[in-house]
Each structure stands twice: as structure tokens, then as C-alpha cells.
Design a protein around this motif. Sequence first.
Motif, short mmCIF file in Angstrom:
data_model
loop_
_atom_site.label_atom_id
_atom_site.label_comp_id
_atom_site.label_asym_id
_atom_site.label_seq_id
_atom_site.Cartn_x
_atom_site.Cartn_y
_atom_site.Cartn_z
N TYR A 9 27.88 35.40 47.58
CA TYR A 9 29.41 35.92 47.38
C TYR A 9 29.87 36.55 48.60
N GLY A 10 28.89 36.78 49.56
CA GLY A 10 29.33 37.92 50.71
C GLY A 10 29.24 39.48 50.38
N MET A 11 29.16 40.19 51.24
CA MET A 11 28.73 41.64 50.94
C MET A 11 30.03 42.33 50.24
N ASN A 12 31.37 41.81 50.14
CA ASN A 12 32.36 42.50 49.57
C ASN A 12 32.89 41.35 48.36
N GLY A 13 31.99 40.43 48.11
CA GLY A 13 32.38 39.38 47.19
C GLY A 13 33.04 39.90 45.86
N PHE A 14 32.46 40.99 45.51
CA PHE A 14 32.90 41.69 44.10
C PHE A 14 34.46 41.80 44.05
N TYR A 15 35.24 41.74 45.12
CA TYR A 15 36.58 41.57 45.25
C TYR A 15 37.37 40.58 44.93
N ASP A 16 36.70 39.57 44.99
CA ASP A 16 37.08 38.10 44.61
C ASP A 16 37.32 37.39 43.34
N GLY A 17 36.95 38.49 42.57
CA GLY A 17 37.51 37.81 40.93
C GLY A 17 36.34 38.57 40.16
N GLU A 18 36.31 38.02 38.83
CA GLU A 18 35.51 38.84 37.62
C GLU A 18 34.09 38.40 37.72
N GLU A 19 34.03 37.09 38.00
CA GLU A 19 32.64 36.67 38.12
C GLU A 19 31.97 37.29 39.24
N PRO A 20 32.24 37.25 40.33
CA PRO A 20 31.69 37.87 41.42
C PRO A 20 31.48 39.34 41.08
N LYS A 21 32.37 40.02 40.57
CA LYS A 21 32.16 41.50 39.94
C LYS A 21 31.12 41.66 39.12
N LYS A 22 31.13 40.64 38.27
CA LYS A 22 30.06 40.73 37.08
C LYS A 22 28.44 40.50 37.89
N ALA A 23 28.50 39.53 38.62
CA ALA A 23 27.44 39.24 39.53
C ALA A 23 26.92 40.55 40.26
N CYS A 24 27.84 41.09 40.83
CA CYS A 24 27.35 42.32 41.92
C CYS A 24 26.81 43.33 40.68
N CYS A 25 27.60 43.65 39.35
CA CYS A 25 26.94 44.66 38.64
C CYS A 25 25.56 44.00 38.37
#
Length: 111
Positions: free
Chosen positions: A60-76
Motif C-alpha cells: 500500500y505504500g508508507m502512507n497507504g492507510f489514507y487511501d481508504g478503509e481496506e488499507p486502513k484496516k490492513a495497516c492496523c
Amino acid sequence: MVLTDAISKAGAKIQLFTLATGWLHQETIDMVKTTENKYQISIEKIYPQESDVQAFVDQYGMNGFYDGEEPKKACCGARKRSNHSMKRYWVLMPGLPAKDVNNRHTYGTQF
């Protein structure tokens, strides 16, 4: 801090910990130090598995959690939920953003 104060006053032998996700605000880091100093305790810092974080960044990239719900959950998942060293704790009391306090029942158990 209220719970920490109650634990301290009761003399309870409870180990406190914080998730050192790599994305903590400076105020949070400072609060951990302040709490340790005030109560003369050591708060364990639990770090994510480097391989889990790297897999997230690769996808997703270093700040990928900003790109939507799925990347945010993956980051968590990479920084918080996949950490097996937390399994030895009975209770996790996460801090929630103020906007989410009334929806905390939707978070469920993550471990």
C-alpha cells in the motif's frame, strides 16, 4: 491516566503496555514518559513485527492507510492486531478518537 492512578493507589501488580506502532503522536510518547515518571513504573513498549509492517508498505505504500478503509484496516492489522506478544495480556483498552466513542461497540474483539 485515571485508571493508572487507581491501579497505583490500589497497589495492584498490573503490567501496563503501549503499542509502539511507529505512528504515535509526540503527545502520546510524552504521556508515556510522564506516566512512568509520576508513578515510578515502567510501561512496556510493544512493537509490531517488522515483516508485517514491511508487507503493508510493499502493498500500500508508507502512507497507504489514507487511501481508504481496506488499507486502513490492513495497516492496523500490521501494526496492532498481528502482534502475538500482546496475547499474554488479558485486557486491551485502546484510546479511541473522540468521534468514535459513541460507536465503540462496533469495534469488537480484535485478538
